[in-house]
Scaffold this motif. Structure first.
Motif, PDB file in Angstrom:
ATOM      1  N   ILE A 143       0.852  -1.183   0.000  1.00  0.00           N
ATOM      2  CA  ILE A 143       0.000   0.000   0.000  1.00  0.00           C
ATOM      3  C   ILE A 143       0.891   1.237   0.000  1.00  0.00           C
ATOM      4  O   ILE A 143       2.003   1.215   0.537  1.00  0.00           O
ATOM      5  CB  ILE A 143      -0.954   0.026   1.213  1.00  0.00           C
ATOM      6  CG1 ILE A 143      -0.157  -0.049   2.521  1.00  0.00           C
ATOM      7  CG2 ILE A 143      -1.991  -1.068   1.131  1.00  0.00           C
ATOM      8  CD1 ILE A 143      -0.993   0.170   3.744  1.00  0.00           C
ATOM      9  N   ALA A 195      -4.704   6.842  -2.119  1.00  0.00           N
ATOM     10  CA  ALA A 195      -4.105   5.647  -1.545  1.00  0.00           C
ATOM     11  C   ALA A 195      -4.255   4.529  -2.559  1.00  0.00           C
ATOM     12  O   ALA A 195      -5.288   4.421  -3.233  1.00  0.00           O
ATOM     13  CB  ALA A 195      -4.801   5.275  -0.243  1.00  0.00           C
ATOM     14  N   VAL A 223      -3.064   0.315  -4.002  1.00  0.00           N
ATOM     15  CA  VAL A 223      -2.508  -1.024  -3.801  1.00  0.00           C
ATOM     16  C   VAL A 223      -1.583  -1.302  -4.971  1.00  0.00           C
ATOM     17  O   VAL A 223      -1.940  -1.057  -6.135  1.00  0.00           O
ATOM     18  CB  VAL A 223      -3.609  -2.094  -3.745  1.00  0.00           C
ATOM     19  CG1 VAL A 223      -2.991  -3.478  -3.517  1.00  0.00           C
ATOM     20  CG2 VAL A 223      -4.605  -1.791  -2.649  1.00  0.00           C
ATOM     21  N   LEU A 267      -7.487   2.984  -3.909  1.00  0.00           N
ATOM     22  CA  LEU A 267      -8.375   2.745  -2.778  1.00  0.00           C
ATOM     23  C   LEU A 267      -9.340   3.916  -2.583  1.00  0.00           C
ATOM     24  O   LEU A 267     -10.543   3.729  -2.460  1.00  0.00           O
ATOM     25  CB  LEU A 267      -7.559   2.522  -1.502  1.00  0.00           C
ATOM     26  CG  LEU A 267      -6.648   1.299  -1.516  1.00  0.00           C
ATOM     27  CD1 LEU A 267      -5.747   1.295  -0.296  1.00  0.00           C
ATOM     28  CD2 LEU A 267      -7.469   0.018  -1.571  1.00  0.00           C
ATOM     29  N   ILE A 305      -2.573   5.294   6.293  1.00  0.00           N
ATOM     30  CA  ILE A 305      -3.397   4.231   5.742  1.00  0.00           C
ATOM     31  C   ILE A 305      -3.389   3.089   6.748  1.00  0.00           C
ATOM     32  O   ILE A 305      -2.343   2.493   6.987  1.00  0.00           O
ATOM     33  CB  ILE A 305      -2.872   3.728   4.384  1.00  0.00           C
ATOM     34  CG1 ILE A 305      -2.738   4.881   3.394  1.00  0.00           C
ATOM     35  CG2 ILE A 305      -3.800   2.655   3.822  1.00  0.00           C
ATOM     36  CD1 ILE A 305      -2.156   4.459   2.058  1.00  0.00           C
ATOM     37  N   VAL A 335      -4.773  -0.568   7.563  1.00  0.00           N
ATOM     38  CA  VAL A 335      -5.377  -1.727   6.938  1.00  0.00           C
ATOM     39  C   VAL A 335      -5.623  -2.813   7.983  1.00  0.00           C
ATOM     40  O   VAL A 335      -4.773  -3.055   8.846  1.00  0.00           O
ATOM     41  CB  VAL A 335      -4.473  -2.287   5.821  1.00  0.00           C
ATOM     42  CG1 VAL A 335      -5.159  -3.443   5.100  1.00  0.00           C
ATOM     43  CG2 VAL A 335      -4.107  -1.192   4.839  1.00  0.00           C
ATOM     44  N   CYS A 342      -9.752  -0.719   4.982  1.00  0.00           N
ATOM     45  CA  CYS A 342      -8.772   0.257   5.442  1.00  0.00           C
ATOM     46  C   CYS A 342      -9.418   1.606   5.702  1.00  0.00           C
ATOM     47  O   CYS A 342     -10.485   1.928   5.165  1.00  0.00           O
ATOM     48  CB  CYS A 342      -7.634   0.411   4.436  1.00  0.00           C
ATOM     49  SG  CYS A 342      -8.141   0.973   2.813  1.00  0.00           S
ATOM     50  N   SER A 371     -10.775  -3.623  -0.357  1.00  0.00           N
ATOM     51  CA  SER A 371     -10.087  -4.105  -1.561  1.00  0.00           C
ATOM     52  C   SER A 371      -9.780  -5.581  -1.383  1.00  0.00           C
ATOM     53  O   SER A 371      -9.247  -5.997  -0.342  1.00  0.00           O
ATOM     54  CB  SER A 371      -8.791  -3.338  -1.803  1.00  0.00           C
ATOM     55  OG  SER A 371      -8.053  -3.930  -2.864  1.00  0.00           O
ATOM     56  N   LEU A 392      -6.279  -6.613  -0.400  1.00  0.00           N
ATOM     57  CA  LEU A 392      -5.821  -6.436   0.978  1.00  0.00           C
ATOM     58  C   LEU A 392      -6.316  -7.521   1.919  1.00  0.00           C
ATOM     59  O   LEU A 392      -6.058  -7.463   3.116  1.00  0.00           O
ATOM     60  CB  LEU A 392      -6.260  -5.062   1.496  1.00  0.00           C
ATOM     61  CG  LEU A 392      -5.669  -3.862   0.740  1.00  0.00           C
ATOM     62  CD1 LEU A 392      -6.189  -2.559   1.328  1.00  0.00           C
ATOM     63  CD2 LEU A 392      -4.154  -3.891   0.779  1.00  0.00           C
TER      64      LEU A 392
END
Length: 209
Positions: free
Chosen positions: A113, A131, A133, A144, A160, A162, A168, A191, A194
């Motif tokens: 991330i 933000a 991934v 994100l 961030i 998570v 997150c 996501s 994640l």
């Protein structure tokens, strides 16, 4: 009866006042009082133990020349990739706050991330800050959440956070019209990339984006 107590008792019987000096000890060894000194009081002892000496020597050797082959290998790998690997057992909860574009990668899932900033091609006075991934090579997989605004507002991602279920919380900030930095936050962004990110026992690396 202590040495000092004996001298004090002698004073009461008319003896000459003793010359007592403080003593600071930083190395092991035998210490004898010099001429003109009858004893030491107080005595301060601060001798590094073998662990401290070994740690300090090892740190210096490792910093300058590499403590051993494993250190050198790790150093060279880190130097070439620009990545710092956190020690095994470090929890994501302890490292999730970051500023700027650093990429935090869960080495177990292979995903990272980070924050990204993209200047608009059609209007270079505006930017997208979001933000993201990324995969293990730093390639963008998903946005994100983000903000769009003028470059002068200096939008940036502050945090961030998570959780292992793939959700997150994202905190950003920008400069308002008065030049005061104001924070904005969005929570519960999901996501699929994640899922499992940051689980206990995973290993993490941080590198420049």
């Amino acid at each position: 009866m202590s040495f000092i107590a004996g001298y004090l008792l002698g004073l009461g019987e008319g003896s000459t006042a003793p010359v007592i000096q403080p003593l600071y000890v930083t190395q092991n060894g035998e210490y004898s009082s010099p001429d003109g000194t009858d004893g030491y009081d107080p005595v301060y002892v601060n001798v590094p133990d073998r662990y401290d000496e070994g740690y300090n020597d090892g740190y210096k050797d490792g910093y300058d020349d590499g403590y051993n082959e494993g250190y050198n290998d790790g150093y060279e790998d880190g130097k070439s990739s620009g990545e710092y690997i956190f020690p095994e057992g470090t929890e994501y909860e302890d490292i999730y706050e970051f500023v700027g574009g650093d990429v935090i990668t869960d080495k177990n899932t292979g995903y990272g991330i980070c924050s990204m900033t993209v200047i608009s091609e059609s209007d270079p006075t505006r930017q997208d800050v979001f933000a993201a991934v990324v995969d293990s090579e730093g390639n963008l997989l998903a946005r994100l959440y983000g903000w769009n605004g003028p470059v002068s507002s200096d939008w940036r991602i502050e945090k961030i956070h998570v959780t292992p279920d793939g959700r997150c919380d994202i905190t950003a900030s920008h400069l308002n019209n008065s030049g005061v930095r104001v924070q904005s936050q969005v929570n519960d962004v999901y996501s699929v990339y994640l899922k499992g990110f940051g689980e206990s026992g995973h290993t993490f690396g941080v590198s420049n984006s």
